[in-house]
Design a protein around this motif. Sequence first.
Motif, mmCIF file in Angstrom:
data_model
loop_
_atom_site.group_PDB
_atom_site.id
_atom_site.type_symbol
_atom_site.label_atom_id
_atom_site.label_comp_id
_atom_site.label_asym_id
_atom_site.label_seq_id
_atom_site.Cartn_x
_atom_site.Cartn_y
_atom_site.Cartn_z
ATOM 1 N N VAL A 183 0.837 -1.204 0.000
ATOM 2 C CA VAL A 183 0.000 0.000 0.000
ATOM 3 C C VAL A 183 0.869 1.250 0.000
ATOM 4 O O VAL A 183 0.571 2.244 -0.691
ATOM 5 C CB VAL A 183 -0.972 -0.012 1.200
ATOM 6 N N ALA A 184 1.963 1.219 0.738
ATOM 7 C CA ALA A 184 2.880 2.368 0.738
ATOM 8 C C ALA A 184 3.440 2.598 -0.667
ATOM 9 O O ALA A 184 3.574 3.745 -1.118
ATOM 10 C CB ALA A 184 4.011 2.133 1.736
ATOM 11 N N ALA A 185 3.753 1.520 -1.358
ATOM 12 C CA ALA A 185 4.310 1.639 -2.719
ATOM 13 C C ALA A 185 3.267 2.124 -3.712
ATOM 14 O O ALA A 185 3.530 2.980 -4.556
ATOM 15 C CB ALA A 185 4.872 0.294 -3.162
ATOM 16 N N LEU A 186 2.056 1.583 -3.594
ATOM 17 C CA LEU A 186 1.004 1.893 -4.558
ATOM 18 C C LEU A 186 0.434 3.292 -4.388
ATOM 19 O O LEU A 186 -0.091 3.879 -5.337
ATOM 20 C CB LEU A 186 -0.128 0.865 -4.435
ATOM 21 N N THR A 187 0.515 3.819 -3.180
ATOM 22 C CA THR A 187 -0.088 5.137 -2.933
ATOM 23 C C THR A 187 0.959 6.227 -2.698
ATOM 24 O O THR A 187 0.601 7.368 -2.426
ATOM 25 C CB THR A 187 -1.044 5.083 -1.723
ATOM 26 N N GLY A 188 2.227 5.858 -2.820
ATOM 27 C CA GLY A 188 3.295 6.826 -2.578
ATOM 28 C C GLY A 188 3.685 7.645 -3.780
ATOM 29 O O GLY A 188 4.708 8.332 -3.770
ATOM 30 N N ALA A 189 2.885 7.562 -4.853
ATOM 31 C CA ALA A 189 3.130 8.361 -6.055
ATOM 32 C C ALA A 189 1.810 8.527 -6.792
ATOM 33 O O ALA A 189 0.911 7.686 -6.684
ATOM 34 C CB ALA A 189 4.159 7.693 -6.968
ATOM 35 N N ASP A 190 1.662 9.625 -7.524
ATOM 36 C CA ASP A 190 0.449 9.823 -8.310
ATOM 37 C C ASP A 190 0.596 9.108 -9.657
ATOM 38 O O ASP A 190 1.600 8.445 -9.937
ATOM 39 C CB ASP A 190 0.129 11.302 -8.487
ATOM 40 N N GLU A 191 -0.414 9.246 -10.518
ATOM 41 C CA GLU A 191 -0.406 8.532 -11.806
ATOM 42 C C GLU A 191 0.752 8.970 -12.695
ATOM 43 O O GLU A 191 1.209 8.212 -13.553
ATOM 44 C CB GLU A 191 -1.741 8.750 -12.522
ATOM 45 N N ALA A 192 1.226 10.189 -12.476
ATOM 46 C CA ALA A 192 2.349 10.683 -13.272
ATOM 47 C C ALA A 192 3.691 10.261 -12.695
ATOM 48 O O ALA A 192 4.744 10.560 -13.262
ATOM 49 C CB ALA A 192 2.282 12.206 -13.373
ATOM 50 N N GLY A 193 3.647 9.583 -11.528
ATOM 51 C CA GLY A 193 4.885 9.109 -10.909
ATOM 52 C C GLY A 193 5.497 10.065 -9.916
ATOM 53 O O GLY A 193 6.549 9.781 -9.352
ATOM 54 N N ALA A 194 4.828 11.202 -9.664
ATOM 55 C CA ALA A 194 5.358 12.169 -8.698
ATOM 56 C C ALA A 194 5.190 11.628 -7.280
ATOM 57 O O ALA A 194 4.121 11.135 -6.908
ATOM 58 C CB ALA A 194 4.637 13.507 -8.857
ATOM 59 N N GLU A 195 6.254 11.713 -6.482
ATOM 60 C CA GLU A 195 6.215 11.214 -5.109
ATOM 61 C C GLU A 195 5.216 12.006 -4.265
ATOM 62 O O GLU A 195 5.041 13.206 -4.435
ATOM 63 C CB GLU A 195 7.612 11.322 -4.478
ATOM 64 N N ARG A 196 4.563 11.286 -3.332
ATOM 65 C CA ARG A 196 3.643 11.913 -2.385
ATOM 66 C C ARG A 196 3.569 11.036 -1.142
ATOM 67 O O ARG A 196 4.062 9.901 -1.145
ATOM 68 C CB ARG A 196 2.256 12.072 -3.009
ATOM 69 N N ALA A 197 2.951 11.559 -0.106
ATOM 70 C CA ALA A 197 2.816 10.768 1.119
ATOM 71 C C ALA A 197 1.857 9.603 0.874
ATOM 72 O O ALA A 197 0.790 9.801 0.297
ATOM 73 C CB ALA A 197 2.293 11.645 2.250
ATOM 74 N N PRO A 198 2.229 8.390 1.281
ATOM 75 C CA PRO A 198 1.322 7.247 1.104
ATOM 76 C C PRO A 198 0.021 7.461 1.868
ATOM 77 O O PRO A 198 -0.025 8.185 2.872
ATOM 78 C CB PRO A 198 2.109 6.067 1.676
ATOM 79 N N ILE A 199 -1.019 6.823 1.423
ATOM 80 C CA ILE A 199 -2.313 6.908 2.093
ATOM 81 C C ILE A 199 -2.208 6.241 3.470
ATOM 82 O O ILE A 199 -1.550 5.214 3.625
ATOM 83 C CB ILE A 199 -3.397 6.218 1.223
ATOM 84 N N PRO A 200 -2.815 6.814 4.515
ATOM 85 C CA PRO A 200 -2.803 6.149 5.827
ATOM 86 C C PRO A 200 -3.480 4.789 5.751
ATOM 87 O O PRO A 200 -4.558 4.654 5.166
ATOM 88 C CB PRO A 200 -3.609 7.115 6.713
ATOM 89 N N PHE A 201 -2.828 3.795 6.299
ATOM 90 C CA PHE A 201 -3.337 2.422 6.212
ATOM 91 C C PHE A 201 -3.024 1.694 7.512
ATOM 92 O O PHE A 201 -1.883 1.660 7.958
ATOM 93 C CB PHE A 201 -2.688 1.711 5.028
#
Length: 586
Positions: free
Chosen positions: A372-390
């Motif tokens: 989940v950290a890997a799948l939500t740690g970037a947007d569709e364009a590949g830009a890094e972002r904070a992973p979704i809380p899980f």
Amino acid sequence: MNTENRTLYAAFTGHLAAALDALETAGTLPAGMKRGAITVEPPRDPSHGDLATNAAMVLAKPAGLKPRDLAEALVAELTKLPLVESAEIAGPGFINLRLSAAAWLAELRAMATLGADYGRSDMGGGSVVNVEYVSANPTGPMHMGHCRGAVVGDALCTLLEFAGHNVIREYYVNDAGAQVDVLARSVHLRYREALGETVTIPEGLYPGDYLVPIGQELAQEFGDKYLGAPEGEWLLLFRERAVAAMLVMIKEDLALLGIKHDLFASEAELQAAGKPAEAEAFLRGRDLVYDGVLEAPKGKTLEDWEPVELPLFRSTKFGDDQDRPIRKSDGSWTYFGADLAYHFQKAQGADALVDIWGADHAGTVKRIKAAVAALTGADEAGAERAPIPFEIKLVQMVQLLRNGEPVKMSKRAGTFVTLADVVREVGKDVVRFTMLTRKPEAQMDFDFAKVVEASKENPVFYVQYCHARVCSTLRKAAAEGFAPAPDHVELLGAEELELIKLAAQFPRIVEASAAAREAHRIAFFLQDLAAAFHAYWNLGNDRVEKRFIVAQDGNLTSARLFLAAQIGQLVRNGLALLGAEAVEEM
């Protein structure tokens, strides 16, 4: 929440913020300091006061001040508030406040004004939380192994909604694995049985009588069409019909517990829609899936193990002890690969995810959190972002007992005690409340005799009896011409104020419970509140002047009845969060 509806702890959090603002304006504190770690809560020792804050301890170091110096500046601001009788500095810089009786009586009136909404919060800000719970394989009726997770998840959903979140209640239907093929074969046997054959259920198939009606329905619909047909002709059809029938049964069983999901997500549909491949492509784009060979299992040699190149997820990059395959050597998805894609799908429609799992799944927690950290740690364009809380909440099994002896298994289920049988015997509210009387990660015994026992050792009875006692008191008072009223609450004394102080913690406990994703804290609070109410009630057994109804003093009686009515309302509010009803007589 509107400021006029702010309950006491929220109001004093606001007062503290205003005091800090004043210190910033005066130049005592630098502007823009982070205040997220500041708390306003009861002191651990009630003799130290009514409220405590760690504000000076949190802010002193980043502000370049000594904690006690900052605490003194804050005390000077806080003592300007008319409801603060005194403020003291404890230890290195904690601040303890003592409030006037008027502050607590105002809170008692707020309980009456807000009624069923007392404790409701907007802390969630409308954010969407997906809570997935139960998710039992669709191969039979619900059993008590599923019950605790079902209650924990459902109560958490209600709590999160009460705390201002939008909640998606989701059930993941595992209808793509080998277990549903086993189900289909088991149903085919019952189909043959319905057509007159004498069948024996071999080991490895599902033996429960609950499959008999499905076999009969298929026999009525198709006759002997599939009696001697090869498996390839009927397996898919029987699987689809069996899973559909099982889901109807599961939903009926959950309804007995008052549980209804918003969404039933199918693993088979997920795979048919290509979601696992979509997740794999996304991760390959981030160089988080690669083709590689796993190390040989411990104890295996090259003679009895053949290395195979597989697509591997870089789980070790996120703290796992090894990288994990997402496909098998035959190209089909591993359980992990399918789960990875499922969470990818869930995350696209939520701001946070919560999974309620059985403790037997503890070994997969690290890898799915990594995914989940890997799948939500970037947007569709590949830009890094904070992973979704899980978060994953693990729930221990429940041991069923009857007078201390293990309960025998159910013939209908084949190998287990059904949830439906338990609910019908002791009632929904007893089952739900009992499941929340211990932390989910702690082992639990469910003794049929004890959960319905009318004693103070039984928390279900003790809390329900508190509400019934309130209702009985109000009925008796009405018959004698008395009614609850707030007009004379100033007549309430020290014992009553202590009860109000405990009751007033409910809103902050709601918020703390929602933030921690722990609905059992509400059950703990209700037990404490019930114990305090019963203790206060018992004062009247020895001292007539301490009874709720004091015939010669109508004003005091109306004030105490007003207090009792609010305690009853709070018990109803708390039980509603747990999915239980408050009884009016016992």
